[in-house]
Design a protein around this motif. Structure first.
Motif, mmCIF file in Angstrom:
data_model
loop_
_atom_site.group_PDB
_atom_site.id
_atom_site.type_symbol
_atom_site.label_atom_id
_atom_site.label_comp_id
_atom_site.label_asym_id
_atom_site.label_seq_id
_atom_site.Cartn_x
_atom_site.Cartn_y
_atom_site.Cartn_z
ATOM 1 N N LEU A 175 0.826 -1.207 0.000
ATOM 2 C CA LEU A 175 0.000 0.000 0.000
ATOM 3 C C LEU A 175 0.860 1.257 0.000
ATOM 4 N N ILE A 176 1.894 1.258 0.831
ATOM 5 C CA ILE A 176 2.756 2.443 0.927
ATOM 6 C C ILE A 176 3.492 2.692 -0.387
ATOM 7 N N SER A 178 2.705 1.677 -3.427
ATOM 8 C CA SER A 178 1.843 1.978 -4.579
ATOM 9 C C SER A 178 1.033 3.262 -4.417
ATOM 10 N N LEU A 179 0.687 3.629 -3.181
ATOM 11 C CA LEU A 179 -0.161 4.798 -2.958
ATOM 12 C C LEU A 179 0.597 5.987 -2.389
ATOM 13 N N LEU A 180 1.280 5.776 -1.259
ATOM 14 C CA LEU A 180 1.950 6.891 -0.601
ATOM 15 C C LEU A 180 3.272 7.253 -1.263
ATOM 16 N N PRO A 182 4.487 7.203 -4.496
ATOM 17 C CA PRO A 182 4.452 8.136 -5.638
ATOM 18 C C PRO A 182 4.063 9.562 -5.233
ATOM 19 N N LYS A 183 3.181 9.696 -4.223
ATOM 20 C CA LYS A 183 2.796 11.035 -3.777
ATOM 21 C C LYS A 183 3.961 11.746 -3.108
ATOM 22 N N ASP A 188 3.778 10.424 -11.335
ATOM 23 C CA ASP A 188 2.693 9.574 -11.802
ATOM 24 C C ASP A 188 3.321 8.229 -12.136
#
Length: 474
Positions: A175-176, A178-180, A182-183, A188
């Motif tokens: 989760l980290i 793939s989601l956090l 890149p942010k 992108d």
């Protein structure tokens, strides 16, 4: 049922294999994109079976754990040495930073929660999904000079924390990242992947590296009168350089003759041409008529795994290798790297490293020339070089057993750490001079996967009776 329980208690080896069978079965079951994995599956199965009071000799887990670590070192040896030699300092700094952050986070959590070293080791192993940490922690507990009962208590606490935190260690990491991740980086991820693929494909043939390098077909053609006068073999091949089309054999006046790149093609010649099927049908057909010539097409061909050992081609891109003289008439089917035989994408700018295994296909003569230039033909075999495996583990273990006191603190690699270092060295030597120390991929998988899971099974079986109490306590 009483008979089964009594048999498992009397023959703990059966309990180990039962744990492996159940663990591998439930470990691959997926709920959406999530699965427990074989390690966690084996641990949970062993804990459940361990409720029956199974007693297993600790020597069993020591044997399989040291075998596992040696296999890990053997697999990463070539890449490890290469990484240290090329950009070792940044990698070392990064490793230190990550290790310190992980260790500090676990240490702080243990202090806040009041956990002992056993729970702490399990928390580290589970949260970071580093199953091997439990083995190293076990070695450390045995070297602390504690009473056997205290050592057992610490060892029994490990799987409790491990089993609970491993699930988040697996899911949370995904989760980290793939989601956090890149942010935090402000990118992108999908666009970056496409950009990287385009960057690595610069210089690729129009048909793409996959088709241009992987398809191998050979057909016989009779040269037409419309061929431009003075066209040599090299000139004919150059017209389709991007499509990698090669003249393999030549028949003139009914006889198969030897030829060179400077040989001039004449109307009526029959040539055996190798290349992409589409090119042979759509392009070559414009200059020649396809004919049936079994004798001309009777060219010994094979596919061979070649271990890259030549320094001259270490770090070269595939597009550079394709332009070498010995690559003429050859096609690359696959690149594998490391202990788990990771498949490397076949792109124009993909770089090959020493120790990589390249599967190439083509005529036997061309294969022999490529092997001579690249390294060593890794012919299929089922035999493992147990001389080097056995001696490597022994020598590494002896070196690792050395204890250096630093201001009263004993510093040691332990026998397990020594076996890991020995595996790295032998794996690297195998990549450089692959005439010894061979471990076939299936055997390496067994040492790696089964070695770790037998260790985990013994840990679970031993901790089974105290697992529920450990959850209640911590």
């Amino acid at each position: 049922m009483d008979f089964i329980v009594a048999t498992l208690q009397r023959s703990p080896e059966l309990a180990i294999f039962l744990s492996l069978a159940i663990g591998y079965w439930i470990g691959v079951i997926k709920l959406g994109s999530f699965s427990l994995g074989t390690v966690t599956g084996t641990l949970l199965a062993a804990i459940l079976i361990g409720q029956l009071g199974i007693v297993v000799s600790p020597n069993v887990k020591s044997i399989f754990f040291i075998m596992f670590l040696f296999a890990v070192g053997y697999g990463v040896g070539p890449q490890f040495v290469r990484g240290v030699a090329t950009d070792g300092l940044p990698q070392a700094i990064f490793a230190v930073v990550v290790s310190v952050l992980c260790l500090f986070s676990v240490y702080a959590a243990c202090k806040i929660a009041g956990y002992d070293a056993g729970f702490g080791a399990g928390l580290l192993a589970g949260s970071q999904t580093i199953s091997a940490a439990m083995g190293l922690a076990t070695d450390a507990f045995n070297g602390l000079g504690l009473t056997p009962d205290k050592v057992k208590d610490l060892a029994d606490h490990m799987p409790v924390a491990y089993a609970i935190t491993y699930i988040w260690g697996t899911v949370g990491t995904g989760l980290i990242l793939s989601l956090l991740g890149p942010k935090l980086l402000g990118v992108d991820l999908a666009a970056e992947c496409k950009r990287y693929e385009q960057e690595m494909s610069v210089g690729a043939p129009a048909g793409g590296m996959q088709s241009a390098y992987r398809r191998l077909d050979m057909r016989a053609y009779k040269v037409r009168d419309r061929i431009p006068p003075g066209t040599t073999v090299a000139a004919a091949e150059a017209r389709h350089a991007d499509d990698r089309v090669f003249v393999q054999r030549l028949r003139r006046d009914g006889q198969v003759i030897d030829f060179t790149p400077t040989t001039v093609l004449q109307p009526g010649d029959v040539i055996a041409v190798a290349g992409k099927t589409q090119v042979l049908v759509d392009v070559i057909g414009k200059y020649a008529n396809e004919v049936s010539d079994p004798e001309l097409l009777d060219v010994p061909a094979e596919a061979v795994d070649v271990v890259l050992t030549n320094k001259a081609y270490d770090g070269k891109t595939l597009i550079e290798l394709a332009k070498t003289d010995f690559a003429r008439g050859l096609y690359l089917n696959k690149i594998t790297r490391g202990a788990t035989s990771v498949n490397i994408p076949i792109l124009a700018q993909t770089k090959v490293n020493r120790g990589d295994i390249l599967r190439i296909a083509g005529p036997g003569e061309n294969i022999a020339e490529a092997v001579k230039n690249l390294g060593y033909a890794d012919r299929p075999t089922t035999a493992t070089d147990m001389v080097f495996v056995g001696l490597g583990i022994v020598v590494g273990g002896l070196v690792g057993a050395v204890v250096l006191p630093v201001r009263g603190v004993p510093i040691t690699l332990s026998t397990s750490g020594g076996a890991l270092i020995a595996g790295i060295i032998i794996g690297w030597l195998r990549g450089v001079r692959p005439t010894f120390g061979r471990i076939p991929a299936p055997a390496l998988w067994f040492m790696n996967s089964v070695g770790l899971n037998v260790f985990i099974a013994v840990v679970g079986l031993t901790a089974g009776p105290t697992f529920v109490a450990g959850i209640q306590q911590a």
